[in-house]
Structures are given as structure tokens and as C-alpha cells.
Scaffold this active site. Sequence first.
Site, PDB file in Angstrom:
ATOM      1  N   PHE A   1      44.909 -19.914  21.428  1.00 63.17           N
ATOM      2  CA  PHE A   1      45.373 -21.259  21.902  1.00 63.17           C
ATOM      3  C   PHE A   1      46.289 -21.410  23.444  1.00 63.17           C
ATOM      4  O   PHE A   1      46.924 -22.043  23.662  1.00 63.17           O
ATOM      5  CB  PHE A   1      46.424 -21.702  20.836  1.00 63.17           C
ATOM      6  CG  PHE A   1      45.910 -21.544  19.416  1.00 63.17           C
ATOM      7  CD1 PHE A   1      44.744 -22.407  19.169  1.00 63.17           C
ATOM      8  CD2 PHE A   1      46.567 -20.889  18.677  1.00 63.17           C
ATOM      9  CE1 PHE A   1      44.383 -22.382  17.687  1.00 63.17           C
ATOM     10  CE2 PHE A   1      46.283 -20.656  17.295  1.00 63.17           C
ATOM     11  CZ  PHE A   1      44.977 -21.520  16.812  1.00 63.17           C
TER      12      PHE A   1
ATOM     13  N   GLY B   1      37.855 -28.780  23.359  1.00 57.08           N
ATOM     14  CA  GLY B   1      38.775 -28.297  22.794  1.00 57.08           C
ATOM     15  C   GLY B   1      40.123 -28.814  23.009  1.00 57.08           C
ATOM     16  O   GLY B   1      41.140 -28.425  22.053  1.00 57.08           O
ATOM     17  N   GLU B   2      40.432 -29.402  24.066  1.00 59.08           N
ATOM     18  CA  GLU B   2      41.688 -29.739  24.375  1.00 59.08           C
ATOM     19  C   GLU B   2      41.988 -31.200  24.077  1.00 59.08           C
ATOM     20  O   GLU B   2      43.137 -31.579  23.257  1.00 59.08           O
ATOM     21  CB  GLU B   2      42.007 -29.638  25.841  1.00 59.08           C
ATOM     22  CG  GLU B   2      41.743 -28.274  26.471  1.00 59.08           C
ATOM     23  CD  GLU B   2      42.555 -27.057  26.074  1.00 59.08           C
ATOM     24  OE1 GLU B   2      43.556 -27.233  25.506  1.00 59.08           O
ATOM     25  OE2 GLU B   2      42.155 -25.845  26.657  1.00 59.08           O
TER      26      GLU B   2
ATOM     27  N   PRO C   1      27.528 -29.966  16.789  1.00 61.34           N
ATOM     28  CA  PRO C   1      28.362 -30.853  15.931  1.00 61.34           C
ATOM     29  C   PRO C   1      29.187 -30.094  14.933  1.00 61.34           C
ATOM     30  O   PRO C   1      30.186 -30.632  14.649  1.00 61.34           O
ATOM     31  CB  PRO C   1      27.290 -31.873  15.039  1.00 61.34           C
ATOM     32  CG  PRO C   1      26.099 -31.843  15.979  1.00 61.34           C
ATOM     33  CD  PRO C   1      25.902 -30.262  16.580  1.00 61.34           C
ATOM     34  N   LYS C   2      28.551 -29.068  14.418  1.00 61.01           N
ATOM     35  CA  LYS C   2      29.476 -28.216  13.530  1.00 61.01           C
ATOM     36  C   LYS C   2      30.691 -27.481  14.272  1.00 61.01           C
ATOM     37  O   LYS C   2      31.677 -27.738  13.631  1.00 61.01           O
ATOM     38  CB  LYS C   2      28.463 -27.363  12.929  1.00 61.01           C
ATOM     39  CG  LYS C   2      29.172 -26.667  11.481  1.00 61.01           C
ATOM     40  CD  LYS C   2      28.021 -26.132  10.791  1.00 61.01           C
ATOM     41  CE  LYS C   2      28.212 -25.603   9.311  1.00 61.01           C
ATOM     42  NZ  LYS C   2      27.357 -24.936   8.564  1.00 61.01           N
TER      43      LYS C   2
ATOM     44  N   GLN D   1      36.510 -27.503  15.921  1.00 59.78           N
ATOM     45  CA  GLN D   1      37.424 -27.868  17.034  1.00 59.78           C
ATOM     46  C   GLN D   1      38.591 -29.238  16.822  1.00 59.78           C
ATOM     47  O   GLN D   1      39.793 -29.173  16.692  1.00 59.78           O
ATOM     48  CB  GLN D   1      36.890 -28.196  18.309  1.00 59.78           C
ATOM     49  CG  GLN D   1      36.376 -26.717  18.933  1.00 59.78           C
ATOM     50  CD  GLN D   1      37.476 -25.846  19.273  1.00 59.78           C
ATOM     51  OE1 GLN D   1      38.107 -26.057  20.319  1.00 59.78           O
ATOM     52  NE2 GLN D   1      37.680 -25.121  18.502  1.00 59.78           N
TER      53      GLN D   1
ATOM     54  N   LYS E   1      31.863 -32.521  28.641  1.00 63.01           N
ATOM     55  CA  LYS E   1      33.086 -32.878  29.264  1.00 63.01           C
ATOM     56  C   LYS E   1      33.939 -31.871  28.828  1.00 63.01           C
ATOM     57  O   LYS E   1      35.414 -31.969  29.399  1.00 63.01           O
ATOM     58  CB  LYS E   1      33.477 -34.300  29.398  1.00 63.01           C
ATOM     59  CG  LYS E   1      32.347 -35.151  29.811  1.00 63.01           C
ATOM     60  CD  LYS E   1      32.946 -36.473  30.357  1.00 63.01           C
ATOM     61  CE  LYS E   1      33.439 -37.375  29.217  1.00 63.01           C
ATOM     62  NZ  LYS E   1      33.968 -38.461  29.734  1.00 63.01           N
TER      63      LYS E   1
ATOM     64  N   ARG F   1      28.177 -34.671  26.220  1.00 65.27           N
ATOM     65  CA  ARG F   1      27.008 -34.552  25.338  1.00 65.27           C
ATOM     66  C   ARG F   1      27.668 -33.196  24.427  1.00 65.27           C
ATOM     67  O   ARG F   1      28.356 -32.294  24.597  1.00 65.27           O
ATOM     68  CB  ARG F   1      25.813 -33.537  26.149  1.00 65.27           C
ATOM     69  CG  ARG F   1      24.869 -33.011  25.116  1.00 65.27           C
ATOM     70  CD  ARG F   1      24.001 -32.160  26.368  1.00 65.27           C
ATOM     71  NE  ARG F   1      22.667 -31.751  25.639  1.00 65.27           N
ATOM     72  CZ  ARG F   1      21.745 -30.907  26.057  1.00 65.27           C
ATOM     73  NH1 ARG F   1      22.165 -30.267  27.159  1.00 65.27           N
ATOM     74  NH2 ARG F   1      20.710 -30.562  25.404  1.00 65.27           N
ATOM     75  N   ILE F   2      27.441 -33.377  23.012  1.00 66.03           N
ATOM     76  CA  ILE F   2      27.934 -32.213  22.016  1.00 66.03           C
ATOM     77  C   ILE F   2      26.993 -31.349  21.685  1.00 66.03           C
ATOM     78  O   ILE F   2      26.098 -31.575  21.215  1.00 66.03           O
ATOM     79  CB  ILE F   2      28.242 -33.441  20.761  1.00 66.03           C
ATOM     80  CG1 ILE F   2      29.562 -34.372  20.935  1.00 66.03           C
ATOM     81  CG2 ILE F   2      28.913 -32.146  19.659  1.00 66.03           C
ATOM     82  CD1 ILE F   2      30.749 -33.655  21.645  1.00 66.03           C
TER      83      ILE F   2
END
Length: 735
Positions: free
Chosen positions: A234, A699-700, A627-628, A633, A696, A623-624
Site C-alpha cells: 500500500f 489501484g488508487e 476485469p477480475k 482492486q 489510466k 481500458r480494463i
Amino acid sequence: MSPQPQAAVGAPLSRVDGRLKVTGRAMYAADQHVRGMVHAVVVDSSVGRGRIASIDASTALAQDGVLKVIHHHNAPRLPYDANPGSLNLPGERLRVFQDDRVQFRGQPVAVVVATTLEAAQHAASLVKVGYDSERPATDLADAPAADNPRTYARGDADQALRSAPVRLDMTYRMARNHHNAMELHATVARWNGGTLTLWDKTQWVQSPRAQLAADFGLPPESIRVLSPFVGGAFGNAARAWPHITIAALAAREVGRPAKLVLTRAQLYSSVGYRPAYEYAVRLGSDRRGRLRAMTHDLRSETSRYETFVDRGVVSPGQMLYTTPHVSQRASTVPLDVNTPTPMRGPGYATAAFAIESAMDELANELGMDPVELRQRNEPDNDQSNDKPFSTRRLRDCYRIGAREFGWERRNPKPRATRDGDWLIGTGMASALYDTLRQPAQAHVRLNADGTARVETASSDMGPGTYTSMTQVAADALGLNVRNVDFRLGDTDMPPAPIHGGSLTMASVGSTVQDGCDKLRRQAIELAVQDQESPLYRADADDVVVRGGRLHVAADPARGETYRRLLVRNRRTHLESTGAYTPPSGEARTSMYAYGAVFAEVAVDARLGLVRVRRMLGVFDAGRIISPKLADSQALGAMVGGIGAALLEHTVTDHRDGRIVNANLADYLVPVNADVPDLKAIYVDGRDDEVDPLGVKGLGEVVLVGVAPAIANAVHHATGRRVRQLPITAESLLGI
């Protein structure tokens, strides 16, 4: 040119390293056992400020198995050269065992080295340290700020506030938070002459290499750092902390490999944390809710020996909403504490709590729907630099979120909805995080058996780097996922940037794609020039690869496998080096990820207990790739946001600087019973302005809006505005 088929990217792939982790075969730093290894245990200062008057290690040294006790009286003088690493902070980093100064409670003052962990732990408890102590200053509220604040201004905020029909003045406070990942910080150090090998928990293998090279005056290439698995971080494993230098010093002094594992309690003083903040907001608007002015006055804690600043904390106030007149003043408060560090959503999560709470207060003042208020203030461009947005689908996040959450069923009046003894409330908040990119490289090798290996010195602290990079590589090479072996976490591999700031997918992913694209084109060129190949004289631009087989896109029957091509040409392998460097110069556009978070809470009307009932996040993150992993996240960040909003709070005894809840029994984090129904939705749309993959970063941003959404829901449920995190039962008594 025929597009390369995409089969892995976008698929809900399970983690490729999952089996290793659940079967215990993934080797973390503390799992490493090197022949001849000894154990090092740190002795911490028991005062918050002062000087070491005496150290008596005689009893400790008399214990069986104890090899040495190192402290400032007998430690060698280390060069502590300038560190060229990018995480350098203003000031002077902590220099372990180099003098008698004590700058915070828990500072390392000695290290015991013994043949067993038990002997080292026992001996550490026998080291007697005397101090000439002073009362430390550890309270953000009572200490003066440094006299060099960062400022920003556009327009005349004070004048605009005086003339605004609606004016509000609020101060928000956020407690210090500690990261508390499952894996403790650990380092194993082994010297071989003048070379050093380090197994370490780190988000960036180049960081401990650069730090130790500077500390010991060594060439960086003489140090190898390995970190194939990280059990959560983290942000607090993003820089090299003093215990890493201590482990290397202990190993060198006794001439044997040394392992040092920090205790859970030591994580509260030996590594960084999210600093406490005071954030004052004044805002003015017209009666229709259009913002005219906002002022932001921030104070945050830092150590006296280094100055830490959350770089993103000022950005939301400058560009999140259309605001003609803005002024900011961000100050640090030097205290007798160890240095803070980035924590998930750094800066942005802090600013979002203040700004999004303030917007909710304005909505209540105006009797306006909070979603409508935000839409009325949605900007056309980034007002901080007058640049267009690369993409900004925040309106879509509002619209989709309101629809899916059932926002239209909300009674706008606070304290109007009950379920027995529970007061029910809903709230929402916006989220944003800037899109970062840094240079990276990767090595790609395609073997004659049709398998591939991709290597880069990145990290994986939990978001699934192994898996997402495997997906990118598999599609770019036209291989099945099972035939791609992705490796990371070694300074011998091509360099990669820090694993943080949501920049890994954009930076490392782009270089992995570049390297795999180059290698695929190598194979295609080999085939179209090979007279024995079915692809001889085919247009290379018309050839694609699927399942390890090269073929003409319009004529799938015309083709052959990688394996057949390489074997016939007597090639054991093909290889390439991928690279990605962001465009130089000033960016043409403003690049951010966005989101909208919706939360429903229940508050016990008699006890003040808060329970989150459900939460929805809608995110514009380009863009992902997986997905999992994206859900992992997003949902994990929502859990973390619940902790920040309702539970997490580092408590300091300001008399002596002692952290009184430095354990997982008293530092509360969400557990299963605290976690409600969570859902994440991702707005369709890649962003090709930011990087070749169109991502883009996710995670944040998924954490940023959670705490303010919960806080706003608590106000809607109770009618009481709590301007301090965490929101405790005590703050809601008597509602």
C-alpha cells in the site's frame, strides 16, 4: 495492417501465481533461508527525543548464540553518499548508529545479531540504554507549521468569497493511518566480498539497491535485490527504510548472511504512514450552486529530519470542479516522529474527504441534490493549466452510479429514514487520480518449443502484475496464457519504475507489449522470407498469430506454428527488448482517472455505531486489462476506505511519543463483519492519449472517494456532520 487478435486481455483470468500462494510455495522475503544465516533484532529507543547517554550490552553479549551487538559506539562510519533515487526527500535521511541523537520514539538504537531468532530476541531485551531525554512534540494541533508553505492562486478568492451569496467555512481532520499489510517488512542480506545480495520486501527493487549503494559507498551494480513476491504494501515498501541498511550492516559485521524481520509493533515507527492532516475549506457559491471561490488551508505532519509532502493533495482543489477563484496554502508541521510516506490514494484521498464533504455541506445548505450540484460544477477543461482532458467520463460515472444505486429513491431530508433502531442514510462522492507513466524496459524470449518468457524488474504487491502482464504478453505474441512465463522482482532484469501510483500497467504494460510486438514481427519476417514456409512472400502486415500459430488474417489455413518455424530455421529462440518512454515535454492534455462512489449506512440511534450496508463505485479508468483483477482492486479499496472512514486511527501518547495501539488488536481494520455488499462498474472507453495500452490506472482512484461517501451518508442518516476521520461511535453519541 491486420489487428492482432485479443483473447487474454479483457478476460476474467484467475491469478497465474495464485496456486503458488495458496499452496505456500511463493517465497517471500522472510521465507528465504541462506546457508549460514544468522538473525538480527533491532533495539528501539524508548524515548521520543533526546540523546543516548549510555548503552550496556554486556548481559546481552553473554547469552549463548549472540555474536554481536551493534550501536553508535562500535558501528563503522558509513559514507551515506547522496542517493540519486527519485524518492529522496528534502532533509537528511536517518543515519543508523552514526551518532547519539534520538529523533523519535522507536528509532533503532542498536541491533543484536545471534545464531537463532530466539537468542537475538532475548538478548535484545537485555540491552540497557540510558537517555538524556526531552519532551517530544508529536501533536499536529499544537505545533507550528514550517515557514515555507506551498501556495497556489487563481483569481481573487477572498474578494469572491466576500461577495458570494452562499458562504461556508469548515475544517476537517484526518487521523494518521498505518499501512498494516499482512506481510511484515523483512530483509535477508548476504555479502560475497564486495558484492551484496538482498532479498527484501519492496515495491521497487531499484530503491534498496540505490539506497545501500549510497549508504555503503558501493557501485549500484555490485548490489542485487530480489523481491519476487510481496504480501501487500500500500505504499510503505516504496522506499528503502533504515532496517534494510541495518540488515546489510549486521551481515557485513559478522561475516555471515543475516535476516531481519520487523515486528508488527515496529512497523509503526520503522516505516512510513499516511500523515495526519488538518484541512480548512472556505467556499462560496451562488444560489444555484455554481461555485465562485474556494480556499484550501492544509497542515500535515512530517519528521524533523525529512520533509514529506503528499504530492497529490493540492490537485483536486485546483481542477476537480469549475471554480473561477481558488487559493491554496499547504504547510508541513515538523514533529518528533518518523517520516511519513505515500499510502494508497496518496494526497487525493485526503483532499477528497475535505472537498467532497464540503460539497455535500453546500448541497445541504442549498437544499440541492448532491449529484446535481456536482454536475452543475463539472468543468470543460482543467482549470489549473487550461488544458483539455484526455478523457473525462465523470458525468457517466454519476449517471450510471445513480441509476444502479437507486439514488432516485433517496429521501433528501437528513434523519428521515429508519429501520427500527437504525437511522439509514446514503451519500456519494467523486474520485480522481492523475495518470502517471515512467520509462520501463522488458526482455522477451520466444523458445523453439513455442513458450515465451518475459522479464522486467517490476513488482507485484497485490494488484496482480504477474497476471495482467501475462495477459498483455499472451495477446501480443499470439500465445495461450499457459505458454507465457512472466517474471519480475530482480535488479538483474531490465529496469522498471516503482510499483505504485497506479503507473505499472501504463508503464510496464506498454513496454511488455512493445517487446512482444517486436518479437512477433521478428517471427513474421522470418516466415515470409523462408521459402519453405507456407507464409513465404505473404505481406507481413497481413499476418497475425493466434494460439502460437502464424497465419494470414484473411486465410487462416495458410500458416504454421512458432515451433515449426524456429525448428526448421535451427533457431533455439528469438528475443527482443521492449521499451516505453512517455513523450517528453509538457503534456498536451490533462490525464486523470475518475470515479463516483455511492454508499448506504445504518447508524444505531442509541449507540452511535455505524454499519455500511452497501456500496457502489463507478470508475473511468480507461481500458480494463483484467476485469477480475480490477474487481479485486476496487472491492479491496472499498474495504480500505471503510477502515479509513470508521476505524483506522493511530493513537499517540504526546507525553513521550509512544504509539499506544501499535498492534492489530487495537489498531482496528475492517473484518468480514464490517464489509457489506460491494460492487464496481467500469465505464467503457480506452484512453489512447495516455499510453499505447489505453489504460489510466485503477489501484488508487478506487479508494479516493470511499471515506467521504461514507461520511456524507452518515450525515444524511443522522443529521450530524462529523468533520473528523475516523467517524467513531463517540462522535455520534446523543444523536
